[in-house]
Scaffold this motif. Structure first.
Motif, short mmCIF file in Angstrom:
data_model
loop_
_atom_site.label_atom_id
_atom_site.label_comp_id
_atom_site.label_asym_id
_atom_site.label_seq_id
_atom_site.Cartn_x
_atom_site.Cartn_y
_atom_site.Cartn_z
N PHE A 476 -0.12 22.00 37.14
CA PHE A 476 0.33 21.99 35.74
C PHE A 476 1.60 21.16 35.60
CE2 PHE A 476 3.18 23.67 32.51
CZ PHE A 476 2.39 23.58 31.36
N PHE A 477 2.59 21.42 36.43
CA PHE A 477 3.86 20.70 36.31
C PHE A 477 3.72 19.24 36.73
CE2 PHE A 477 5.08 25.17 36.62
CZ PHE A 477 5.90 25.27 35.50
N ARG A 478 2.86 18.96 37.66
CA ARG A 478 2.62 17.57 38.06
C ARG A 478 1.99 16.79 36.90
NH1 ARG A 478 0.24 17.75 43.64
NH2 ARG A 478 2.46 17.94 44.21
N ARG A 479 1.06 17.45 36.18
CA ARG A 479 0.41 16.78 35.06
C ARG A 479 1.35 16.59 33.87
NH1 ARG A 479 -3.47 20.77 35.79
NH2 ARG A 479 -2.87 21.65 33.76
N ASN A 480 2.25 17.52 33.68
CA ASN A 480 3.04 17.55 32.43
C ASN A 480 4.48 17.06 32.57
OD1 ASN A 480 1.33 19.02 30.20
ND2 ASN A 480 0.93 20.13 32.11
N LYS A 481 4.94 16.77 33.76
CA LYS A 481 6.35 16.37 33.92
C LYS A 481 6.64 15.04 33.22
CE LYS A 481 5.76 14.28 38.51
NZ LYS A 481 6.17 14.34 39.94
N THR A 482 5.62 14.19 33.06
CA THR A 482 5.84 12.93 32.35
C THR A 482 5.99 13.13 30.85
OG1 THR A 482 3.45 12.57 32.22
CG2 THR A 482 4.61 11.59 34.09
N ARG A 483 5.66 14.33 30.36
CA ARG A 483 5.81 14.66 28.93
C ARG A 483 7.06 15.49 28.67
NH1 ARG A 483 0.18 17.21 27.16
NH2 ARG A 483 1.22 17.03 25.13
N PHE A 484 7.94 15.53 29.64
CA PHE A 484 9.15 16.35 29.54
C PHE A 484 9.96 16.01 28.29
CE2 PHE A 484 13.67 17.08 30.65
CZ PHE A 484 13.63 18.44 30.91
N GLU A 485 10.06 14.74 27.94
CA GLU A 485 10.88 14.32 26.81
C GLU A 485 10.33 14.85 25.48
OE1 GLU A 485 13.77 12.92 26.95
OE2 GLU A 485 13.66 12.81 29.14
N GLU A 486 9.06 15.25 25.45
CA GLU A 486 8.48 15.78 24.22
C GLU A 486 8.88 17.23 23.97
OE1 GLU A 486 4.26 15.28 24.38
OE2 GLU A 486 4.38 13.21 25.11
N LEU A 487 9.44 17.89 24.99
CA LEU A 487 9.84 19.29 24.83
C LEU A 487 11.13 19.38 24.02
CD1 LEU A 487 9.19 20.55 28.48
CD2 LEU A 487 7.64 20.67 26.51
N ASN A 488 11.32 20.54 23.34
CA ASN A 488 12.55 20.72 22.57
C ASN A 488 13.66 21.29 23.42
OD1 ASN A 488 12.33 23.63 22.57
ND2 ASN A 488 10.82 23.48 20.93
N VAL A 489 14.83 21.47 22.83
CA VAL A 489 16.02 21.87 23.58
C VAL A 489 15.86 23.26 24.19
CG1 VAL A 489 17.18 22.87 21.57
CG2 VAL A 489 18.54 21.96 23.45
N PHE A 490 15.02 24.10 23.59
CA PHE A 490 14.79 25.45 24.12
C PHE A 490 13.87 25.42 25.34
CE2 PHE A 490 15.98 26.41 19.77
CZ PHE A 490 16.82 27.50 19.93
N GLU A 491 12.95 24.48 25.37
CA GLU A 491 11.88 24.50 26.37
C GLU A 491 12.24 23.78 27.66
OE1 GLU A 491 8.21 24.53 23.09
OE2 GLU A 491 8.94 22.64 23.97
N LYS A 492 13.13 22.80 27.59
CA LYS A 492 13.36 21.93 28.74
C LYS A 492 13.89 22.69 29.96
CE LYS A 492 13.83 17.53 26.33
NZ LYS A 492 14.71 16.42 25.92
N GLY A 493 14.84 23.59 29.76
CA GLY A 493 15.38 24.34 30.90
C GLY A 493 14.35 25.21 31.57
N HIS A 494 13.49 25.85 30.76
CA HIS A 494 12.45 26.71 31.32
C HIS A 494 11.41 25.89 32.07
CE1 HIS A 494 14.31 29.65 28.71
NE2 HIS A 494 13.51 30.60 29.16
N PHE A 495 11.05 24.72 31.52
CA PHE A 495 10.10 23.86 32.22
C PHE A 495 10.69 23.41 33.55
CE2 PHE A 495 8.06 19.94 33.43
CZ PHE A 495 6.73 20.12 33.08
N MET A 496 11.97 23.07 33.54
CA MET A 496 12.63 22.60 34.75
C MET A 496 12.63 23.70 35.83
SD MET A 496 16.36 20.72 34.84
CE MET A 496 15.92 19.73 33.41
N LEU A 497 12.89 24.94 35.42
CA LEU A 497 12.90 26.03 36.39
C LEU A 497 11.48 26.34 36.87
CD1 LEU A 497 15.57 28.44 34.86
CD2 LEU A 497 15.78 26.97 36.86
N GLY A 498 10.51 26.28 35.96
CA GLY A 498 9.13 26.47 36.40
C GLY A 498 8.71 25.42 37.40
N ALA A 499 9.18 24.19 37.20
CA ALA A 499 8.80 23.08 38.07
C ALA A 499 9.42 23.16 39.45
CB ALA A 499 9.18 21.75 37.40
N THR A 500 10.28 24.16 39.69
CA THR A 500 10.84 24.31 41.04
C THR A 500 9.78 24.66 42.06
OG1 THR A 500 11.38 26.64 40.53
CG2 THR A 500 13.14 25.01 40.22
N CYS A 501 8.55 24.92 41.60
CA CYS A 501 7.45 25.16 42.55
C CYS A 501 6.91 23.87 43.15
CB CYS A 501 6.32 25.94 41.88
SG CYS A 501 5.46 25.03 40.58
N LEU A 502 7.30 22.72 42.60
CA LEU A 502 6.85 21.44 43.12
C LEU A 502 7.42 21.21 44.52
CD1 LEU A 502 7.37 19.21 39.94
CD2 LEU A 502 5.16 19.81 40.97
#
Length: 547
Positions: A476-502
């Motif tokens: 999931f994170f591999r597919r979506n990390k290129t769309r990181f800029e589309e996330l809002n200010v609330f979502e980016k930190g959570h996505f970044m922490l979720g992506a620590t599984c990479l």
């Protein structure tokens, strides 16, 4: 013609004499106390504690140092999340969640003027405003005087009615208080309260930004707004006192004590007129009642004694204090309620036509602190009824899970059903709490089911990022990390922490790539911290303060 500003460059510093360009900054002490408060008690009393609490704790000094040089005059706050949360059996209230940066700045700004706000209130040893009195004598996480809980307020009223010869007591509250505070009243009252004009202007700018085009309402759920709201009612408190009325108030709940020469109707009319003409507020007709003094004393006794019998009286004060001030009672106090039939008490309360929310939350707290596994049968039996208490339900299930109690699979099935097609879909605050069960590891959920149950709102998306990270959903994170800029200010930190599984190299290279495009204060520091947390999301979740 006078120059707008004069600049001297001899020492490499800019000396500016144009008052319009003077910077407004927060003190390191206020920022550190705000960090301690949010790390300990959360950002609001509505949502789960922010996952970034671990960041705040581990980087407190650096965060405070960076924000202490931020010019509040030029900083533009981001929008808040505005949604609804259950308020009564069939009612809702508007609630807000600010981005972490705005929460820190708003809380620190309120701390900076907290003592000034206290100075315009009635004296603390007098009747009048009771709860949420700002404490400027300490630097610890709690912002308020500790002996001003709701239970203390009830006891104060009981002593007042017993020690004096009152004939009647008027009980009332303000209708939709936080949502109906007019912005011009915030401006006016802060002008009176403080000479910290820059801090005052920042608070006003932040509230304007959050409320958008509306001219009323303040953010609901956080301690900073409690400090501001208390200031708003200081004029009404003084008006009642100047009129010779003995009264007390807990937030927007009023009790007016009348003698034989005072008329309930006149007292109510005076308060109603002042609130309407000065504050733009109105009384809640449905919650307005005039009591005979003896009846009121009996009602107070019932309110204090009817949840717990004599065996539980030693614990009730600390339990009530926990509800309002987020402080846990000790084991000796918990032990005193273990023998009580809290499950039956809860069922009895749920059977009532009118729900006493405070009483039901108190029972839930007792169940959670005593790790009462018998409550699970009632949870299944009354599952739909418990939706307005979704936070209390989740915290109870989490406490039982942490204590090693085996959770019935039927509960998990009901939670997933509710997320798929139930009330959670229309009330984001319910959904975010139900998803918290999977964040905390009480239940497991596979990727396919998670995709089906997560709504498109920001609150739910953030929870899904954490769950996917905990589940190790690398694809999931591999597919979506290129769309990181589309996330809002609330979502980016959570996505970044979720992506620590990479994998480590993939994660650190990606963080290094996105970091230059993040320009808000603390963004770079958070990126560096997140980079050090590769593979450690379970530890971050565990370190987050349990509510």
């Amino acid at each position: 013609m006078l120059l707008a500003s004069l600049c001297a460059f001899g020492t490499g510093t800019l000396l500016c004499f144009d008052w319009a360009c003077m910077a407004t900054r927060l003190s390191t002490a206020s920022l550190e106390r705000a960090i301690e408060h949010i790390s300990t008690f959360g950002d609001t009393d509505v949502f789960p504690h922010p996952i970034e609490a671990a960041f705040l704790i581990e980087r407190k000094k650096e965060i405070a140092a960076e924000l202490s040089v931020l010019d509040l005059e030029t900083f533009e706050p981001a929008q808040a999340i505005e949604t609804i949360a259950p308020k009564s059996r069939w009612g809702f209230r508007i609630v807000h969640q600010l981005p972490l940066l705005e929460t820190l700045l708003y809380t620190a700004a309120a701390i900076e003027i907290g003592a000034d706000v206290e100075n315009i209130k009635r004296p603390i040893n007098e009747f009048g405003p009771f709860g949420y009195r700002f404490d400027n004598t300490k630097t610890e996480a709690s912002l308020f005087v500790s002996n001003r809980s709701y239970k203390d307020w009830l006891q104060w009223q009981r002593e007042q009615i017993q020690q004096n010869t009152y004939t009647h007591v008027v009980a009332t509250d303000i209708a939709d208080f936080y949502q109906r505070i007019y912005f011009h009243r915030i401006e006016n009252i802060l002008d009176v309260a403080t000479d910290r004009k820059g801090v005052k202007s920042f608070i006003e700018k932040l509230i304007k930004r959050i409320r958008g085009k509306q001219s009323y309402g303040i953010p609901v759920g956080g301690s900073a707004s409690r400090i501001i709201a208390e200031a708003i009612l200081s004029d009404a408190d003084s008006a009642l006192a100047d009129e010779g009325l003995i009264f007390t108030r807990f937030v927007d709940d009023y009790r007016i004590f009348l003698t034989s020469d005072q008329t309930p109707y006149v007292a109510l009319a005076f308060l109603a007129e002042h609130l309407a003409t000065t504050e733009g507020l109105s009384l809640n007709n449905q919650k307005t009642k005039v009591w005979d003094a003896k009846e009121f004393e009996n009602a107070l006794s019932d309110q204090q004694d009817d949840v717990f019998d004599k065996a539980g009286q030693e614990a009730i004060e600390s339990l009530t204090h926990s509800i309002y001030f987020d402080e846990e009672p000790d084991e000796a106090e918990i032990e005193s309620i273990r023998a009580l039939n809290l499950v039956q008490m809860l069922e009895d309360e749920l059977d009532q036509d009118y729900w006493d929310f405070g009483k039901i939350r108190l029972i839930f707290l007792g169940l959670r602190l005593t790790k009462n596994a018998d409550a699970l049968d009632l949870v299944l039996k009354r599952f739909d009824d418990l939706l307005p208490f979704v936070k209390e339900f989740v915290l109870l299930v989490d406490a039982l899970d942490s204590a090693g109690v085996e959770l019935n699979e039927e509960i998990q099935s009901r939670v997933i059903q509710l997320l798929e097609a139930g009330a959670a879909g229309s009330v984001p605050t319910i959904q975010v709490w139900l998803l918290e069960l999977f964040v905390r590891g009480c239940f497991e959920i596979d990727h396919k089911t998670l995709t089906k149950v997560v709504a498109s709102n920001t609150l739910s998306q953030r929870q899904s990022f954490l769950i996917r990270g905990l589940n190790g959903d690398v694809n999931f994170f591999r597919r979506n990390k290129t769309r990181f800029e589309e996330l809002n200010v609330f979502e980016k930190g959570h996505f970044m922490l979720g992506a620590t599984c990479l994998p480590r190299d993939e994660f650190t290279n990606w963080i290094s790539a996105v970091k230059p495009n993040l320009h808000r204060p603390l963004d770079a520091r958070f990126c560096d911290w997140a980079k050090s947390k590769r593979g450690k999301l379970p530890e971050i979740v565990s370190a987050r303060i349990r509510q």
